[in-house]
Design an enzyme around this catalytic site. Structure first.
Site, PDB file in Angstrom:
ATOM      1  N   ASN A 143       0.823  -1.050  -0.067  1.00 30.06           N
ATOM      2  CA  ASN A 143      -0.056   0.049  -0.116  1.00 30.06           C
ATOM      3  C   ASN A 143       0.793   1.353  -0.009  1.00 30.06           C
ATOM      4  O   ASN A 143       1.334   1.636   1.103  1.00 30.06           O
ATOM      5  CB  ASN A 143      -0.789   0.008   1.140  1.00 30.06           C
ATOM      6  CG  ASN A 143      -1.774   1.153   1.337  1.00 30.06           C
ATOM      7  OD1 ASN A 143      -1.904   2.155   0.353  1.00 30.06           O
ATOM      8  ND2 ASN A 143      -2.510   1.271   2.544  1.00 30.06           N
ATOM      9  N   TRP A 144       1.085   1.752  -1.142  1.00 29.91           N
ATOM     10  CA  TRP A 144       2.028   2.828  -1.386  1.00 29.91           C
ATOM     11  C   TRP A 144       1.285   4.216  -0.895  1.00 29.91           C
ATOM     12  O   TRP A 144       2.048   5.228  -0.710  1.00 29.91           O
ATOM     13  CB  TRP A 144       2.614   3.105  -2.861  1.00 29.91           C
ATOM     14  CG  TRP A 144       3.429   2.074  -3.121  1.00 29.91           C
ATOM     15  CD1 TRP A 144       4.039   0.884  -2.269  1.00 29.91           C
ATOM     16  CD2 TRP A 144       3.691   1.618  -4.556  1.00 29.91           C
ATOM     17  NE1 TRP A 144       4.646   0.110  -2.957  1.00 29.91           N
ATOM     18  CE2 TRP A 144       4.550   0.289  -4.361  1.00 29.91           C
ATOM     19  CE3 TRP A 144       3.526   1.967  -5.796  1.00 29.91           C
ATOM     20  CZ2 TRP A 144       5.102  -0.363  -5.558  1.00 29.91           C
ATOM     21  CZ3 TRP A 144       3.973   1.302  -7.016  1.00 29.91           C
ATOM     22  CH2 TRP A 144       4.769   0.118  -6.819  1.00 29.91           C
ATOM     23  N   LYS A 145       0.033   4.099  -0.544  1.00 32.30           N
ATOM     24  CA  LYS A 145      -0.579   5.273  -0.124  1.00 32.30           C
ATOM     25  C   LYS A 145      -0.357   6.760  -0.955  1.00 32.30           C
ATOM     26  O   LYS A 145      -0.258   6.403  -2.032  1.00 32.30           O
ATOM     27  CB  LYS A 145      -0.370   5.636   1.473  1.00 32.30           C
ATOM     28  CG  LYS A 145      -0.404   4.447   2.461  1.00 32.30           C
ATOM     29  CD  LYS A 145      -0.240   4.959   3.728  1.00 32.30           C
ATOM     30  CE  LYS A 145      -0.274   3.460   4.557  1.00 32.30           C
ATOM     31  NZ  LYS A 145      -0.589   3.733   5.882  1.00 32.30           N
ATOM     32  N   HIS A 148      -9.853   1.294   4.325  1.00 34.05           N
ATOM     33  CA  HIS A 148      -8.630   1.385   5.016  1.00 34.05           C
ATOM     34  C   HIS A 148      -8.989   2.476   6.139  1.00 34.05           C
ATOM     35  O   HIS A 148      -9.655   3.376   5.818  1.00 34.05           O
ATOM     36  CB  HIS A 148      -7.729   1.990   4.193  1.00 34.05           C
ATOM     37  CG  HIS A 148      -6.292   1.969   4.825  1.00 34.05           C
ATOM     38  ND1 HIS A 148      -5.956   2.942   5.466  1.00 34.05           N
ATOM     39  CD2 HIS A 148      -4.915   1.177   4.706  1.00 34.05           C
ATOM     40  CE1 HIS A 148      -4.567   2.873   5.950  1.00 34.05           C
ATOM     41  NE2 HIS A 148      -4.191   1.699   5.427  1.00 34.05           N
ATOM     42  N   GLU A 182      -6.216  -4.709  10.491  1.00 34.19           N
ATOM     43  CA  GLU A 182      -5.227  -3.527  10.775  1.00 34.19           C
ATOM     44  C   GLU A 182      -5.374  -2.862  11.864  1.00 34.19           C
ATOM     45  O   GLU A 182      -6.377  -1.914  11.939  1.00 34.19           O
ATOM     46  CB  GLU A 182      -5.235  -2.716   9.458  1.00 34.19           C
ATOM     47  CG  GLU A 182      -4.621  -3.322   8.309  1.00 34.19           C
ATOM     48  CD  GLU A 182      -4.008  -2.425   7.412  1.00 34.19           C
ATOM     49  OE1 GLU A 182      -2.718  -2.187   7.011  1.00 34.19           O
ATOM     50  OE2 GLU A 182      -4.614  -1.310   7.034  1.00 34.19           O
ATOM     51  N   GLY A 192       1.739   2.583  11.027  1.00 35.47           N
ATOM     52  CA  GLY A 192       2.701   3.578  11.159  1.00 35.47           C
ATOM     53  C   GLY A 192       3.503   3.632  12.291  1.00 35.47           C
ATOM     54  O   GLY A 192       4.396   4.551  12.825  1.00 35.47           O
ATOM     55  N   GLY A 229       2.540  -1.001   4.510  1.00 36.77           N
ATOM     56  CA  GLY A 229       2.583   0.391   4.033  1.00 36.77           C
ATOM     57  C   GLY A 229       4.117   0.933   3.868  1.00 36.77           C
ATOM     58  O   GLY A 229       4.762   0.638   2.950  1.00 36.77           O
ATOM     59  N   GLY A 230       4.619   1.629   5.072  1.00 32.29           N
ATOM     60  CA  GLY A 230       5.870   2.146   5.001  1.00 32.29           C
ATOM     61  C   GLY A 230       6.929   1.171   4.422  1.00 32.29           C
ATOM     62  O   GLY A 230       7.676   1.574   3.424  1.00 32.29           O
TER      63      GLY A 230
HETATM   64  P1  PGA Z   1       2.154   0.519   8.049  1.00 35.15           P
HETATM   65  O1  PGA Z   1       0.987   0.834   7.375  1.00 35.15           O
HETATM   66  O2  PGA Z   1       2.944  -0.619   7.300  1.00 35.15           O
HETATM   67  O3  PGA Z   1       3.257   1.740   7.401  1.00 35.15           O
HETATM   68  O4  PGA Z   1       2.092   0.508   9.296  1.00 35.15           O
HETATM   69  C1  PGA Z   1       0.199  -0.175   6.953  1.00 35.15           C
HETATM   70  C2  PGA Z   1      -1.151   0.292   6.165  1.00 35.15           C
HETATM   71  O5  PGA Z   1      -1.627   1.382   6.536  1.00 35.15           O
HETATM   72  O6  PGA Z   1      -1.811  -0.446   5.537  1.00 35.15           O
END
Ligand code: PGA
Length: 254
Positions: free
Chosen positions: A7-9, A94, A166, A172, A232-233
Site C-alpha cells: 500500500n503505497w498510499k 482502510h 489492521e 505506522g 505500508g511504509g
Molecule cells: P504501515 O501501514 O505498514 O506503514 O504501518 C500499513 C497500512 O496502513 O496499510
C-alpha cells in the site's frame, strides 16, 4: 499461499512508482515460487505501473474505488475504469479513509459492492482504534465492521474473501501488534466472517497490516493464521520490500 500487498498510499509519486514496480518485477523474475504480490499505487500511477507489470504474475490493486460505475461523482474513480486499466484488487475501508475522510461502514459497504460488481476483488480493511482496544471491546467493534459490509453479499464456493486486520494503533507505529493479539484476532475474524458471509474458512484470506518490517515478517508469516501482509511504509523501500518477499518465499517453500 501467502499474499503480500504493498500500500503505497500517497507517499509514492509516479516516477518512484515506476522505479518500485520495475524493481519488484526484476527481483521476482525467473522464480517459480513466490507469494501473491499485489501493488497498490495511487490512481494516477496505475496505468503506467500496469505497463511495467504486463501480463506477469504481479497483480495491480487500487487504494479506493467509487460506489457506482458511472455518474456525477466528481473526483471519484469508477471500479470499471480500474478493471479496464488492469486492476484485480482494490483496498476498501482502510482506516485512513475511515478516520481522515469519515467513511462510514455504509460507505465501505457501497464501495465493496461496487468493486465486486466490476469483478474487482476488494480487500476489506478492518481494525479497532486504540480506545476500543483499551476498553476491551475490539471483537464487537470488528464484528460490526465485518457485518455491516458482508451481510448483504452473496459468495460462491469459488470466491476468495480478503480481509486485512489492521489495528489502527499499530499502523505506522514502531512495533506491530503482539503475535498473540494478531493470532487471536485473525482466528476470531475468520470464524465470524465464515458465519456472516456463509463462506468456508479456507476461502477467507486474513492478512495482517500495521508496522510490518523485514525484521518481523518471518514471525508473522510463519503462522498459518496469517495468510499474508498489508505493508505500508516498508513497501515503499525496494530493499525492505524485497526482503519481505524473500521471507514469504522461504516460508512458502518450507
Ligand atoms: P504501515 O501501514 O505498514 O506503514 O504501518 C500499513 C497500512 O496502513 O496499510
Amino acid at each position: 499461499m501467502k499474499s503480500i500487498v504493498a500500500n503505497w498510499k500517497m507517499n509514492v509519486g509516479l516516477r518512484e512508482s515506476l522505479v518500485l514496480a520495475r524493481a519488484v518485477v526484476d527481483f521476482t523474475r525467473g522464480k517459480n515460487i513466490f507469494p501473491e504480490i499485489i501493488l497498490c499505487p495511487s490512481f494516477v500511477s496505475l496505468d503506467e505501473v500496469k505497463k511495467i507489470l504486463g501480463r506477469g504474475r504481479i497483480q495491480l490493486g487500487a487504494q479506493l474505488c467509487a460506489t457506482e460505475k458511472t455518474g456525477a461523482f466528481t473526483g471519484e474513480v469508477s471500479p470499471q475504469t480500474l478493471k479496464d486499466i488492469g486492476c484485480g484488487f482494490v483496498l476498501v475501508g482502510h482506516s485512513e479513509r475511515r478516520i481522515i475522510f469519515g467513511e462510514t461502514n455504509e460507505l465501505v459497504r457501497a464501495r465493496f459492492s461496487s468493486a465486486r460488481a466490476s469483478l474487482l476483488t476488494p480487500i476489506l480493511c478492518v481494525g479497532e482504534l486504540l480506545a476500543v482496544r483499551q476498553s476491551g471491546d475490539e471483537e464487537n467493534y470488528v464484528t460490526e465492521q465485518l457485518e455491516s459490509v458482508l451481510v448483504s453479499q452473496k459468495f460462491t464456493k469459488k470466491n476468495l474473501l480478503y480481509i486485512a486486520y489492521e489495528p489502527v494503533w499499530a499502523i505506522g507505529a514502531k512495533e506491530p501488534a503482539s503475535i498473540e493479539t494478531i493470532l487471536g484476532m485473525h482466528l476470531f475474524i475468520r470464524t465470524v466472517t465464515a458465519k456472516i458471509a456463509n463462506i468456508e474458512e479456507n476461502n477467507i484470506r486474513v492478512l495482517y497490516g500495521g508496522a510490518v518490517t523485514p525484521e518481523n515478517a518471518f514471525q508473522l508469516l510463519r503462522e498459518s493464521e496469517v495468510d499474508g501482509l498489508l505493508v505500508g511504509g516498508a513497501s515503499t523501500s525496494i530493499r525492505k520490500f524485497e526482503r519481505i518477499i524473500k521471507v514469504a518465499k522461504e516460508i512458502i517453500e518450507e
